[in-house]
Motif scaffolding. Sequence first.
Motif, PDB file in Angstrom:
ATOM      1  N   LEU A  11      36.833  21.861  37.194  1.00  0.00           N
ATOM      2  CA  LEU A  11      37.152  22.738  35.903  1.00  0.00           C
ATOM      3  C   LEU A  11      36.427  21.869  34.770  1.00  0.00           C
ATOM      4  O   LEU A  11      36.549  21.026  34.561  1.00  0.00           O
ATOM      5  N   ARG A  12      35.525  22.637  34.065  1.00  0.00           N
ATOM      6  CA  ARG A  12      34.883  22.199  32.799  1.00  0.00           C
ATOM      7  C   ARG A  12      35.187  22.621  31.599  1.00  0.00           C
ATOM      8  O   ARG A  12      35.217  23.866  31.792  1.00  0.00           O
ATOM      9  N   PRO A  13      35.496  21.944  30.554  1.00  0.00           N
ATOM     10  CA  PRO A  13      35.625  22.980  29.182  1.00  0.00           C
ATOM     11  C   PRO A  13      34.489  23.609  28.644  1.00  0.00           C
ATOM     12  O   PRO A  13      33.175  23.073  28.718  1.00  0.00           O
ATOM     13  N   LYS A  14      34.643  24.745  28.301  1.00  0.00           N
ATOM     14  CA  LYS A  14      33.413  25.691  28.043  1.00  0.00           C
ATOM     15  C   LYS A  14      33.673  26.320  26.689  1.00  0.00           C
ATOM     16  O   LYS A  14      32.713  26.692  25.931  1.00  0.00           O
ATOM     17  N   GLY A  15      34.873  26.432  26.148  1.00  0.00           N
ATOM     18  CA  GLY A  15      35.086  27.104  24.753  1.00  0.00           C
ATOM     19  C   GLY A  15      35.431  28.678  24.872  1.00  0.00           C
ATOM     20  O   GLY A  15      34.907  29.300  23.981  1.00  0.00           O
ATOM     21  N   CYS A  16      35.677  29.086  26.105  1.00  0.00           N
ATOM     22  CA  CYS A  16      35.821  30.542  26.363  1.00  0.00           C
ATOM     23  C   CYS A  16      37.077  31.050  26.246  1.00  0.00           C
ATOM     24  O   CYS A  16      38.017  30.316  26.740  1.00  0.00           O
ATOM     25  N   ARG A  17      37.508  31.995  25.747  1.00  0.00           N
ATOM     26  CA  ARG A  17      38.819  32.601  25.758  1.00  0.00           C
ATOM     27  C   ARG A  17      39.328  33.656  26.758  1.00  0.00           C
ATOM     28  O   ARG A  17      40.228  33.904  26.897  1.00  0.00           O
ATOM     29  N   LYS A  18      38.188  34.004  27.457  1.00  0.00           N
ATOM     30  CA  LYS A  18      38.387  35.129  28.511  1.00  0.00           C
ATOM     31  C   LYS A  18      39.091  34.293  29.795  1.00  0.00           C
ATOM     32  O   LYS A  18      38.614  33.421  30.142  1.00  0.00           O
ATOM     33  N   GLU A  19      40.174  34.981  30.244  1.00  0.00           N
ATOM     34  CA  GLU A  19      40.550  34.481  31.277  1.00  0.00           C
ATOM     35  C   GLU A  19      40.612  34.972  32.791  1.00  0.00           C
ATOM     36  O   GLU A  19      40.498  36.313  32.523  1.00  0.00           O
ATOM     37  N   TYR A  20      40.187  34.430  33.749  1.00  0.00           N
ATOM     38  CA  TYR A  20      39.949  35.154  35.250  1.00  0.00           C
ATOM     39  C   TYR A  20      41.062  34.320  36.229  1.00  0.00           C
ATOM     40  O   TYR A  20      41.121  33.274  35.928  1.00  0.00           O
ATOM     41  N   GLN A  21      41.454  35.175  37.219  1.00  0.00           N
ATOM     42  CA  GLN A  21      42.282  34.531  38.181  1.00  0.00           C
ATOM     43  C   GLN A  21      41.589  34.647  39.385  1.00  0.00           C
ATOM     44  O   GLN A  21      41.353  35.896  39.777  1.00  0.00           O
ATOM     45  N   LEU A  22      41.135  33.442  40.239  1.00  0.00           N
ATOM     46  CA  LEU A  22      40.526  33.797  41.377  1.00  0.00           C
ATOM     47  C   LEU A  22      41.182  32.626  42.331  1.00  0.00           C
ATOM     48  O   LEU A  22      41.799  31.493  42.020  1.00  0.00           O
ATOM     49  N   THR A  23      40.956  32.841  43.619  1.00  0.00           N
ATOM     50  CA  THR A  23      41.372  32.116  44.574  1.00  0.00           C
ATOM     51  C   THR A  23      40.337  31.016  44.856  1.00  0.00           C
ATOM     52  O   THR A  23      39.201  31.209  44.467  1.00  0.00           O
ATOM     53  N   ALA A  24      40.618  29.652  45.170  1.00  0.00           N
ATOM     54  CA  ALA A  24      39.696  28.965  45.878  1.00  0.00           C
ATOM     55  C   ALA A  24      38.608  29.341  46.754  1.00  0.00           C
ATOM     56  O   ALA A  24      37.319  29.030  46.497  1.00  0.00           O
ATOM     57  N   GLU A  25      39.152  30.244  47.764  1.00  0.00           N
ATOM     58  CA  GLU A  25      38.191  30.735  48.654  1.00  0.00           C
ATOM     59  C   GLU A  25      37.078  31.610  47.981  1.00  0.00           C
ATOM     60  O   GLU A  25      35.765  31.657  48.294  1.00  0.00           O
ATOM     61  N   VAL A  26      37.748  32.457  47.068  1.00  0.00           N
ATOM     62  CA  VAL A  26      36.610  33.253  46.360  1.00  0.00           C
ATOM     63  C   VAL A  26      35.571  32.602  45.586  1.00  0.00           C
ATOM     64  O   VAL A  26      34.460  32.997  45.382  1.00  0.00           O
TER      65      VAL A  26
END
Length: 67
Positions: free
Chosen positions: A29-44
């Motif tokens: 995970l790297r900081p990017k400065g985006c406020r949008k949140e996404y939920q994904l599994t590691a497999e996806v």
Amino acid sequence: MTNLKRPVKRTSNGLIREAGKVREVVIILRPKGCRKEYQLTAEVCYTMAVKADHAAKQREKRKLKRK
């Protein structure tokens, strides 16, 4: 939610088969400065990365073929 200030690397519990070997999935995970949140599994995430890499290689191959 915790804000990222530096890259964080984790190994997931999931395993994936690639090139005839069973491997652990490493997530960075790297900081990017985006406020949008996404939920994904590691497999996806892994599947999306493999598809993106494959598409990039195909584009490069087509570009070389045209020349």
